[in-house]
Design a protein around this motif. Structure first.
Motif, mmCIF file in Angstrom:
data_model
loop_
_atom_site.group_PDB
_atom_site.id
_atom_site.type_symbol
_atom_site.label_atom_id
_atom_site.label_comp_id
_atom_site.label_asym_id
_atom_site.label_seq_id
_atom_site.Cartn_x
_atom_site.Cartn_y
_atom_site.Cartn_z
ATOM 1 N N ALA A 191 0.842 -1.202 0.000
ATOM 2 C CA ALA A 191 0.000 0.000 0.000
ATOM 3 C C ALA A 191 0.872 1.245 0.000
ATOM 4 N N GLY A 192 1.920 1.233 0.794
ATOM 5 C CA GLY A 192 2.827 2.378 0.830
ATOM 6 C C GLY A 192 3.510 2.586 -0.511
ATOM 7 N N ALA A 193 3.891 1.492 -1.143
ATOM 8 C CA ALA A 193 4.557 1.597 -2.445
ATOM 9 C C ALA A 193 3.588 2.069 -3.524
ATOM 10 N N LEU A 220 -15.999 -7.099 -3.698
ATOM 11 C CA LEU A 220 -15.631 -8.512 -3.603
ATOM 12 C C LEU A 220 -14.490 -8.697 -2.606
ATOM 13 N N ALA A 221 -13.517 -7.805 -2.676
ATOM 14 C CA ALA A 221 -12.371 -7.909 -1.761
ATOM 15 C C ALA A 221 -12.789 -7.632 -0.317
ATOM 16 N N ARG A 222 -13.662 -6.656 -0.136
ATOM 17 C CA ARG A 222 -14.126 -6.363 1.230
ATOM 18 C C ARG A 222 -14.877 -7.558 1.808
ATOM 19 N N ALA A 223 -15.664 -8.210 0.955
ATOM 20 C CA ALA A 223 -16.484 -9.325 1.441
ATOM 21 C C ALA A 223 -15.666 -10.587 1.668
ATOM 22 N N THR A 226 -9.459 -8.495 1.645
ATOM 23 C CA THR A 226 -9.086 -7.171 2.159
ATOM 24 C C THR A 226 -9.032 -6.201 0.996
ATOM 25 N N TRP A 227 -9.485 -4.983 1.248
ATOM 26 C CA TRP A 227 -9.392 -3.935 0.243
ATOM 27 C C TRP A 227 -8.712 -2.723 0.870
ATOM 28 N N ALA A 236 -6.178 -5.117 -3.622
ATOM 29 C CA ALA A 236 -7.147 -6.138 -3.190
ATOM 30 C C ALA A 236 -6.406 -7.408 -2.806
ATOM 31 N N ARG A 237 -6.748 -7.957 -1.665
ATOM 32 C CA ARG A 237 -6.286 -9.318 -1.347
ATOM 33 C C ARG A 237 -7.502 -10.219 -1.421
#
Lengths: 319, 326
Positions: A191-193, A220-223, A226-227, A236-237
């Protein structure tokens, strides 16, 4: 830099209306020029050189025809370049290479296409599979097709290298990373990069459809994972079972899994993987391998692109 | 009484009275937020107004079952149509009570004096919500099976409701025949005018109705699998173009900036907040563009096109555009 490309290096691609930010357009242009310069123009080729080759590019990144125009013209082949109407300026810039002539016709104008192909011995078509298939079906001219591909990268811990790969062309290139794969991916570092890359090469225009698709991916990632997001970027993970190649602007997707799981998840797309950065498990017969941070200009053997020796195919007129 | 049943009773009252207070939408939001673990992850914020309820992109119905009621064998499943190999969206609910009562109530309000007999020329699958809706309006005689079936023209006797999509109506007009429907009959046209391979000329299609079908009233219907409520235009005379769609009061509509996702006045991507989606997802973001006029008796929606026409740029394409290797 090859002398033939030096006139192009003096141009400012910010004026090409690429949809990218000026900073990103410049970074892509200089990377593409450097990448094209790596080609070995003295490499012996079987067969005989074509007298003229048409390059037909549609819906590609703006530098896509550059490498081929440079290599062909550098070998004394006349090049007729047809780019999409949205890329007239960048096509005109590529037309500064001696031996390259730029022309335009409306996509689907079969008569214009037929006339252009009648002047050449072979053609390179860059674009959607349907476009390539249609041109092949309409023409007796040998066609080398370079269809849609995508890149993948193994998480190596070098977040800035991954973010750079995702930033160039805003992630829309066929050599951009559609997925970061591996274990224990450091989302904070990524995220920092991504934020830093955004400051250095701000994201350009995003279409309404792309914005809508980003909202779907974010949901989709939030559900399911991780977003993370910031101004001009998203991360997105997602579960590996959700792996789906995407070329969304400045959105990086991370999928975590063991080697076997990663190879299995990529299996359905193994022939569409064109660039692999880092030790991604699995066999990708058409991919060039490189390190993260090099995906837009992979060093090493330049003969193959998407698994195709384009020059050899043109010299042997194989379609 | 469970929270779902209590809310359902209030939604039924809203359908009956055609009054749906904002508090009911917010209570439904809180119920779904609390009852669905997946929605709870998407809906982390407090909503103070209807437009604060985060709209779920309609495409997510292809990926996830987000509803607040856990799946049971008897659940009702409506599926989107899909091309070969592509995922189909699934809209699941425990039953169709709200769907059915809401659909019939708004149809009657908008169409008035709808005919009892339905002639369907719609390309529908057994699990399509369109097929389910049409069957609510009367006994259905279906004349579409991959193409317009023989006997379709003969079935078009007044009075009847001809339920059809724009493309199916175009296909009907491409066959030989004519009907002499009168104003007791209604032609319901649904679906878009732009397909995967062709675009229909909407004015020309509507203008052809008097010559081919006589003088029925004509209405437009807007619905989608992921919504339990529909919007209708007011009936117009044959040959005229239907006007704006009117949503029922229990379904609020607003436009959002397609780039930022923020609610906007004027044109934008359409979002629907449908109380009849109590068992699924209250707020949906479509890929349709339109303009919305807020009205207590029912928001008015003018359709302006679809996002799908926009071309993704670059040579890395979405997965569905790649040829998947088995």
């Amino acid at each position: 830099m090859s002398p033939a490309l030096e006139p192009l290096a003096t141009l400012d691609p910010a004026a090409f209306d690429t949809g990218l930010s000026p900073e990103n357009a410049r970074a892509c242009w200089s990377t593409a020029l450097a990448c094209a310069s790596m080609a070995d123009l003295s490499r012996p080729l079987p067969g005989s050189p074509p007298g003229a080759v048409a390059i037909i590019a549609s819906a590609n990144v703006f530098t896509a025809p550059l490498e081929w125009a440079y290599q062909l013209a550098g070998r004394g082949v006349k090049v007729y370049l047809k780019a999409s109407s949205a890329q007239r300026a960048s096509a005109a810039a590529i037309g500064r290479i001696e031996g390259v002539e730029v022309g335009h016709w409306r996509g689907g104008d079969v008569a214009a296409e037929k006339a252009a192909l009648a002047r050449v011995d072979a053609a390179i078509v860059l674009g959607a599979e349907a476009t390539i298939d249609a041109i092949r079906a309409r023409s007796a001219t040998p066609v080398v097709g370079l269809g849609p591909m995508f890149g993948v990268a193994a998480w190596t811990g070098d977040a800035h290298a991954h973010a750079r790969d995702a930033a160039l062309y805003d992630g829309r290139g066929c050599m951009s990373p559609a997925a970061i794969l591996g274990r224990a991916v450091d989302l904070d570092a990524l995220a920092g990069a991504m934020a830093e890359a955004e400051r250095r090469w701000p994201r350009g225009r995003v279409s309404a459809e792309e914005a809508s698709e980003i909202r779907r991916l974010a949901s989709l990632a939030r559900a399911t994972g991780t977003w993370r997001e910031g101004p001009g970027w998203g991360l997105a993970r997602l579960p590996l079972s959700r792996l789906e190649p995407r070329g969304l602007p400045r959105v990086l997707c991370v999928y975590e899994g063991d080697d076997d799981e990663v190879a299995a998840a990529l299996g359905p797309w193994r022939t569409q993987v064109g660039t692999v950065a880092g030790p991604v498990p699995g066999n990708y017969p058409r991919a060039r391998r490189c390190n993260p941070g090099q995906m837009q200009a992979p060093p090493g053997d330049r003969r193959l692109h998407d698994g195709i020796d384009v020059m050899e195919a043109l010299w042997t007129r194989s379609s | 009484m469970s929270a779902r049943d209590a809310l359902r009773a209030r939604v039924l009252q809203a359908i009956e009275t055609r009054v749906a207070p904002e508090a009911l939408f917010l209570d439904a939001y809180r119920y779904q937020q609390a009852a669905s673990p997946l929605l709870a992850r998407l809906w982390t914020a407090e909503a103070r107004g209807i437009e604060d309820i985060p709209a779920v992109p309609v495409a997510l119905f292809k990926d996830l079952d987000l509803g607040p009621v856990p799946p049971l064998p008897g659940d009702v499943l409506f599926r989107t149509s899909g091309t070969t190999g592509s995922a189909r969206g699934v809209h699941r609910s425990r039953d169709t009570l709200l769907y059915d009562l809401g659909a019939v109530a708004h149809y009657r309000e908008m169409v008035r004096a709808g005919p009892a007999r339905v002639v369907s020329i719609c390309p529908v699958d057994a699990d399509s919500s369109l097929g389910h809706m049409v069957a609510l309006f009367g006994p259905v005689e279906a004349y579409f099976d991959g193409a317009v079936s023989a006997g379709a023209w003969a079935a078009l006797q007044a009075p009847c409701l001809l339920a059809t999509t724009a493309f199916a109506l175009d296909a009907l007009f491409a066959t030989e025949g004519a009907a002499t429907l009168d104003a007791r009959s209604v032609v319901m046209v649904t679906g878009g005018f732009k397909g995967r391979h062709a675009r229909l000329d909407a004015p020309a299609l509507y203008e052809a109705i008097p010559a081919r079908l006589g003088s029925p009233r004509v209405v437009g219907e807007y619905g989608m699998t992921e919504l339990s409520s529909q919007s209708w235009t007011a009936p117009v005379a044959a040959g005229e173009l239907p006007g704006a769609f009117v949503a029922p009061p229990w379904m609020r509509v607003y436009a959002a900036d397609p780039h930022t996702g923020r609610a906007v006045e004027g044109e934008g991507v359409l979002r629907f907040v449908d109380l009849c989606n109590l068992d699924s997802v209250l707020a949906i973001e479509t890929q349709d563009l339109g303009r919305v006029e807020r009205r207590d008796e029912g928001d008015r929606v003018t359709l302006l096109g679809r996002l799908e026409g926009a071309e993704l740029r670059g040579c890395s394409l979405r997965a569905e555009r790649l040829r998947v290797q088995a």
